[in-house]
Design an enzyme around this catalytic site. Structure first.
Site, mmCIF file in Angstrom:
data_model
loop_
_atom_site.group_PDB
_atom_site.id
_atom_site.type_symbol
_atom_site.label_atom_id
_atom_site.label_comp_id
_atom_site.label_asym_id
_atom_site.label_seq_id
_atom_site.Cartn_x
_atom_site.Cartn_y
_atom_site.Cartn_z
ATOM 1 N N LYS A 103 -29.833 27.046 -54.993
ATOM 2 C CA LYS A 103 -30.397 28.114 -55.834
ATOM 3 C C LYS A 103 -31.396 27.489 -56.780
ATOM 4 C CE LYS A 103 -29.665 32.592 -56.653
ATOM 5 N NZ LYS A 103 -29.108 33.560 -55.688
HETATM 6 N N1 GLU Z 1 -31.201 35.672 -53.306
HETATM 7 C C1 GLU Z 1 -30.454 36.217 -52.203
HETATM 8 C C2 GLU Z 1 -28.966 35.909 -52.365
HETATM 9 O O1 GLU Z 1 -28.490 35.682 -53.448
HETATM 10 C C3 GLU Z 1 -31.016 35.798 -50.860
HETATM 11 C C4 GLU Z 1 -31.026 34.329 -50.591
HETATM 12 C C5 GLU Z 1 -31.755 33.925 -49.327
HETATM 13 O O2 GLU Z 1 -32.200 34.809 -48.620
HETATM 14 O O3 GLU Z 1 -31.842 32.729 -49.087
HETATM 15 O O4 GLU Z 1 -28.213 35.959 -51.436
#
Ligand code: GLU
Length: 410
Positions: A103
């Site tokens: 993240k």
């Molecule tokens: N931000 C989204 C999540 O928390 C998508 C993450 C992604 O597609 O890599 O799952």
């Protein structure tokens, strides 16, 4: 998020216990592989230099490259990003897609910057994390306050350094290698999980009363698909407040209004309600689709729903979750509910690597299958082990990483 309010650490500890995982392994799977903090200097439109702080945390890549979004929000700090990176490891594992978890984020309120300032900030951030990302290493995506445009800047910046590389980020516009169905995917997955929950909890989906907190990418599409399934969406909210109509809001018109105005404020149907009033409405499904810790010690006693479907990441604090378990209000956890986004991100990445486009039908069918399979797998564990859905989800997810870890570590 401190560990007492972070639902992840409590669920992790309980799932590890249920699985009988050895302490050394539990510790190994909890510690992030790598954390990077970067300075991001960029020029404001008035010519001045400003510096902001950005992060990328790579939690675990046992089952595949690190994967997870990048958010722009003033609350972003290393603790929050670490906690969200960890959630991604369990989310990708639960859906059985070949990724680990990561993240990133920048600690800013993007509303304070112009588009050109955000572009310079985004490009500089991507250059700063370039040493640790790659199409088989770490693949970012959108999250809170980032979108397909930001992904285009990221993709362009990376491609200038490494050659044309659409697979470096997901959530791109269709014209740059994005996938059909990606924008709607998290909301669609949320609707599918709500539908499956209705079956198991014996709630009639037709006319089921739904309340949704948050009308961004996730909440608005969840409302749209649940409305299509025949649910009655009686209240929704965004940062400006909520709208309530006991007979059900006209979701098609509200969706259009929100797309055009970027807010639900000013829509001409429904009574205005505050966030606290919205959370206390009597309903079948309460869907928090905004930010973390929305349901907490302060408001948990006012809830009047049968099931909470966590469309946001970490919307129910650990202590609120314990109270809800005692009150027999079920929680369908984030790592299951909102996994549609990363699942279609995976499909996008596969299409980029294959250099071949799938149809929207292909994408949606595969998304349905993945979500329903994961739901059933979790439900089986919940039944057989007599644990809440969150713990069952963590058990499935941790076990899968653990098996792969053992194979690799020999
Ligand atoms: N931000 C989204 C999540 O928390 C998508 C993450 C992604 O597609 O890599 O799952």
């Amino acid at each position: 998020m401190s560990s007492s309010t972070d639902p992840t650490s409590a669920a992790y500890a309980q799932a590890v216990k249920e699985l009988g995982l050895k302490k050394n392994i539990a510790k190994a799977l909890e510690i992030p592989d790598r954390e990077l903090t970067v300075e991001i200097p960029f020029r404001r439109d008035n010519g001045e230099i400003e510096s902001v702080v950005g992060f990328r945390v790579q939690h675990n890549n046992t089952r595949g490259p690190f994967k997870g979004g990048i958010r722009y929000h003033e609350h972003v700090d290393i603790d929050e990003v670490r906690s969200l990176a960890t959630l991604m490891t369990w989310k990708t594992s639960l859906l059985d897609i070949p990724y680990g978890g990561g993240k990133g984020g920048i600690g800013v309120d993007p509303r304070n910057y112009s588009k050109t300032e955000l572009e310079r900030m985004s490009r500089r951030f991507f250059r700063a994390i370039d040493p640790i990302i790659g199409i088989n290493v770490d693949i970012p995506a959108p999250d809170v306050n980032t979108n397909a445009q930001v992904m285009s800047w990221f993709m362009d910046e990376y491609s200038q350094l490494h050659g044309y590389s659409p697979a470096i980020v997901t959530g791109k516009p269709l014209e740059l290698g994005g996938s059909a169905g990606r924008e709607a995917a998290t909301g669609k997955g949320t609707a599918v999980i709500t539908r499956e929950t209705a079956k198991k909890w014996n709630i009639e989906l037709k006319n089921a009363k739904v309340v949704i907190q948050g009308f961004g990418n996730v909440g608005s599409y969840a409302a749209k698909f649940l409305h299509e399934y025949g649910c009655k969406v009686i209240a929704v909210s965004d940062v400006t407040g909520g709208l309530y109509d006991p007979d059900g809001l006209d979701i098609d018109s509200l969706f259009e209004y929100n797309s055009a105005n970027k807010t639900i404020d000013g829509f001409d149907q429904g009574k205005k309600v505050t966030n606290d009033e919205l959370l206390a409405l009597e309903c079948d499904f309460l869907i928090p689709a905004a930010l973390g810790s929305a349901i907490n010690e302060k408001n948990v006693d006012s809830l009047n729903c049968k099931v909470i479907v966590e469309a946001a990441n970490g919307p129910v604090t650990g202590s609120a979750a314990n109270k809800l378990w005692d009150k027999k209000i079920a929680i369908i956890p984030d790592i299951l509910t909102n996994a549609g986004g990363v699942t279609v991100s995976y499909f996008e990445w596969v299409q980029n690597l294959q250099q071949f486009k799938w149809t929207e039908n292909d994408v949606n069918q595969k998304l349905e299958d993945k979500m329903v399979n994961a739901f059933n797998e979790v439900y089986e564990v919940k039944k057989s082990k007599q644990v809440p859905m969150r713990i069952a989800s963590f058990m499935v997810a941790i076990d899968r990483v653990h098996v792969a870890y053992n194979l690799r570590e020999g």
